[in-house]
Design a protein around this motif. Structure first.
Motif, PDB file in Angstrom:
ATOM      1  N   UNK A 118      53.571 -57.393  20.139  1.00  0.00           N
ATOM      2  CA  UNK A 118      53.899 -56.997  18.775  1.00  0.00           C
ATOM      3  C   UNK A 118      53.912 -58.211  17.855  1.00  0.00           C
ATOM      4  N   UNK A 119      53.949 -57.938  16.571  1.00  0.00           N
ATOM      5  CA  UNK A 119      54.113 -58.967  15.546  1.00  0.00           C
ATOM      6  C   UNK A 119      55.444 -58.715  14.870  1.00  0.00           C
ATOM      7  N   UNK A 120      56.209 -59.774  14.646  1.00  0.00           N
ATOM      8  CA  UNK A 120      57.575 -59.604  14.153  1.00  0.00           C
ATOM      9  C   UNK A 120      57.859 -60.576  13.018  1.00  0.00           C
ATOM     10  N   UNK A 121      58.711 -60.127  12.099  1.00  0.00           N
ATOM     11  CA  UNK A 121      59.140 -60.976  10.987  1.00  0.00           C
ATOM     12  C   UNK A 121      60.660 -60.961  10.942  1.00  0.00           C
ATOM     13  N   UNK A 122      61.257 -62.112  10.712  1.00  0.00           N
ATOM     14  CA  UNK A 122      62.713 -62.161  10.685  1.00  0.00           C
ATOM     15  C   UNK A 122      63.225 -63.413  10.004  1.00  0.00           C
TER      16      UNK A 122
END
Length: 272
Positions: A118-122
């Motif tokens: 997955x690709x994640x932003x945080x």
């Protein structure tokens, strides 16, 4: 003797003395390929024979199909790898999903099965010191979700370990093509050879003395305005150490205080 035809999707990477990469079989299965060392003299034999984008016929392998992933094990002293001019049609949709991992939220990642990409932003909650071994280096970073406050640890391996050096807490990062791992029943993420780390914002902490003269009250987050006209975001939790709420702050204004800021958000408040 059983054989398998495979197309290699990524360049082999070192994992200790062994190597690993990803491939797709003629049956359209994405497999994680382990090139297993047997003796130091063979440590790179299979790693040097296999290259990204090439088709191979292999034998003397073991295949372990599990719910989370299919593992192909190639012992260096037994497996035979033959490069071939034969090809097969590649599964376009599966490869698109493999190379362009879906963007997910942190709560989604915490509920994902092992090996999901997955690709994640945080928001960066904490950046740990670099750890190094003879053949590896890693830096862990804790990412948090702004709306839910859920957190997840992402392990940045190899070259990715340097990508967040100097990044401040409160910065926003996007990490693409990470893989879900579950260790001691806790979800975490780890980078892969296809991962990329992008710094979206790099917040630098600053502090100073201010006088708060007004509050815009909201359910969980409020905004304050200072005598000089600065507007800052403030979570309710900032006032907890004083057993105060934003309403209480409103009742004692104007308030002189020392603020620590990340961007335009108050992260620490000290009353004077």
């Amino acid at each position: 003797m059983s054989t398998m035809m495979i197309n290699i999707l990524t360049e082999p990477e070192a994992r200790g003395l062994n190597h690993f990469c990803y491939g797709v079989t003629q049956e359209s299965d994405i497999v994680e390929v382990f090139l297993v060392t047997v003796g130091k003299s063979l440590s790179k034999t299979l790693g040097n024979k296999i290259n990204k984008g090439k088709f191979y016929i292999i034998n003397n392998f073991s295949l372990n199909k599990r719910e989370d992933c299919t593992y192909l094990r190639l012992p260096a002293d037994k497996a035979k790898v033959f490069q071939t001019s034969k090809t097969f049609d590649l599964p376009k949709e599966k490869l698109k999903e493999f190379f362009m991992a879906t963007k997910c939220t942190i709560p989604d990642a915490l509920a994902s099965p092992k090996k999901r990409r997955l690709t994640i932003e945080g928001t960066v909650d904490k950046v740990y010191e670099l750890k190094e071994g003879a053949t590896w280096k890693r830096r862990d970073v804790i990412l948090s979700d702004v709306s839910t406050k859920k957190k997840i640890c992402c392990k940045l391996w190899g070259q990715h370990a340097e990508s967040v050096a100097g990044v401040s807490e409160g910065s926003t990062v996007q990490i693409s093509n990470v893989e879900v791992d579950i260790f001691n029943e806790r979800h975490q993420l780890k980078t892969t050879s296809l991962s990329a780390v992008k710094i979206l914002t790099n917040q630098q902490r600053r502090s100073g003395d201010f006088e708060i003269v007004g509050v815009d009250l909201e359910e969980n987050t409020s905004y304050v305005i200072t005598e000089c006209g600065n507007t800052f975001k403030m979570l309710k939790s900032i006032l907890e150490k004083y057993d105060m709420s934003p309403d209480d702050l409103l009742n004692v204004m104007p308030v002189k205080c020392h603020l620590t800021l990340e961007g335009e958000e108050i992260v620490e408040l000290e009353l004077k």
